[in-house]
Write a protein that holds these residues in place. Structure first.
Motif, short mmCIF file in Angstrom:
data_model
loop_
_atom_site.label_atom_id
_atom_site.label_comp_id
_atom_site.label_asym_id
_atom_site.label_seq_id
_atom_site.Cartn_x
_atom_site.Cartn_y
_atom_site.Cartn_z
N HIS A 23 0.82 -1.04 -0.04
CA HIS A 23 -0.20 0.00 -0.01
C HIS A 23 1.08 1.26 0.10
CE1 HIS A 23 -3.85 -2.14 0.91
NE2 HIS A 23 -2.95 -3.04 1.57
N THR A 24 0.52 2.09 -1.08
CA THR A 24 1.58 3.25 -1.18
C THR A 24 0.58 4.46 -0.93
OG1 THR A 24 2.95 2.21 -2.79
CG2 THR A 24 2.98 4.65 -2.65
N ALA A 25 1.08 5.11 0.30
CA ALA A 25 0.15 6.33 0.71
C ALA A 25 0.56 7.55 -0.03
CB ALA A 25 0.26 6.39 2.09
N GLY A 26 0.47 7.72 -1.50
CA GLY A 26 0.55 8.76 -2.26
C GLY A 26 1.94 9.59 -1.57
N HIS A 27 1.74 10.90 -1.69
CA HIS A 27 2.88 11.68 -1.11
C HIS A 27 3.65 11.32 0.32
CE1 HIS A 27 3.25 14.19 -4.72
NE2 HIS A 27 2.00 13.87 -4.79
#
Length: 226
Positions: A23-27
């Motif tokens: 899961h990549t939380a954007g910035h």
């Protein structure tokens, strides 16, 4: 060309080891991939994953001295996962064409909190260090450390990288539980071999653990990748 760096602002299908989701939380996260074309046999490519962990540890240890590596591909702070590494290659028989080093780092906690489906204990660089840093500065420090380690690797081989990895490993000389396809074994993490396998001393015998998950016996369970 070798050395190409790609940083993603968003990932729609981020992946971890063994087909798991990342899961990549954007910035609030750093998702970075680096292309290498090393002149090494395919069986040595797993060494590059360990090299990447050493470089990331070096880049972050100035901010978080207590950060540690967990075999084979995680970085932890007080037992909580902060980063993961995934290495993939394209190869012909006996020849490596390309290797992609993928790193996912939790830079800040998302405003909405971590996804509920993440069962393990996780943390982020800002919470652990008490400092706010840009993703670009973090990436720059990591890339410099990576190229320095890569130069050592190409010049001197894996032995020096293996020594640095072992010094930064969270479970060196400690009791661990290693989970694999055939269940789990408990033993003392005694060494890392040239192939990147973890050597466990189980009932006075050494066993090679090539793939799977590692649970540190003196912390909470940390099996699944975020």
């Amino acid at each position: 060309e070798e050395g190409l760096v790609i940083i993603a602002d968003q990932q729609s299908q981020g992946r971890g080891r063994l087909g798991r989701s990342w899961h990549t939380a954007g910035h609030d996260a750093l998702a970075i991939s680096i292309l290498l074309r090393p002149n090494i046999p395919p069986e040595h490519v797993p060494q590059l994953s360990l090299l990447t962990a050493v470089a990331l540890h070096q880049a972050l240890a100035t901010l978080v001295p207590d950060i540690r590596i967990k075999w084979p591909n995680d970085l932890l702070f007080h037992g909580a996962k902060m980063a993961g590494i995934l290495t993939e290659m394209r190869a012909e028989p006996g020849e490596v064409q390309a290797v992609v080093l993928g790193v996912g780092l939790n830079v800040r906690k998302p405003k909405g909190g971590w996804p509920k489906e993440i069962a393990q204990k996780i943390t982020d660089l800002t919470s652990a260090s008490g400092q706010h840093m840009s993703r670009l500065n973090i990436a720059t420090g990591f890339i410099k450390a990576l190229y320095a380690c890569y130069d050592i690797y190409l010049t001197h081989g894996f032995s020096r990288i293996r020594e640095m990895w072992w010094q930064a490993h969270a479970a060196s000389g400690q009791m661990v539980r290693a989970h694999g396809h055939d269940g789990y074994v408990e033993g003392i993490a005694e060494a890392l071999d040239e192939d990147g396998a973890l050597l466990l001393r189980v009932d006075d015998q050494l066993q090679r653990f090539v793939a799977g998950d590692l649970e540190l016996m003196n912390t909470q369970h940390m099996g699944n990748s975020a």
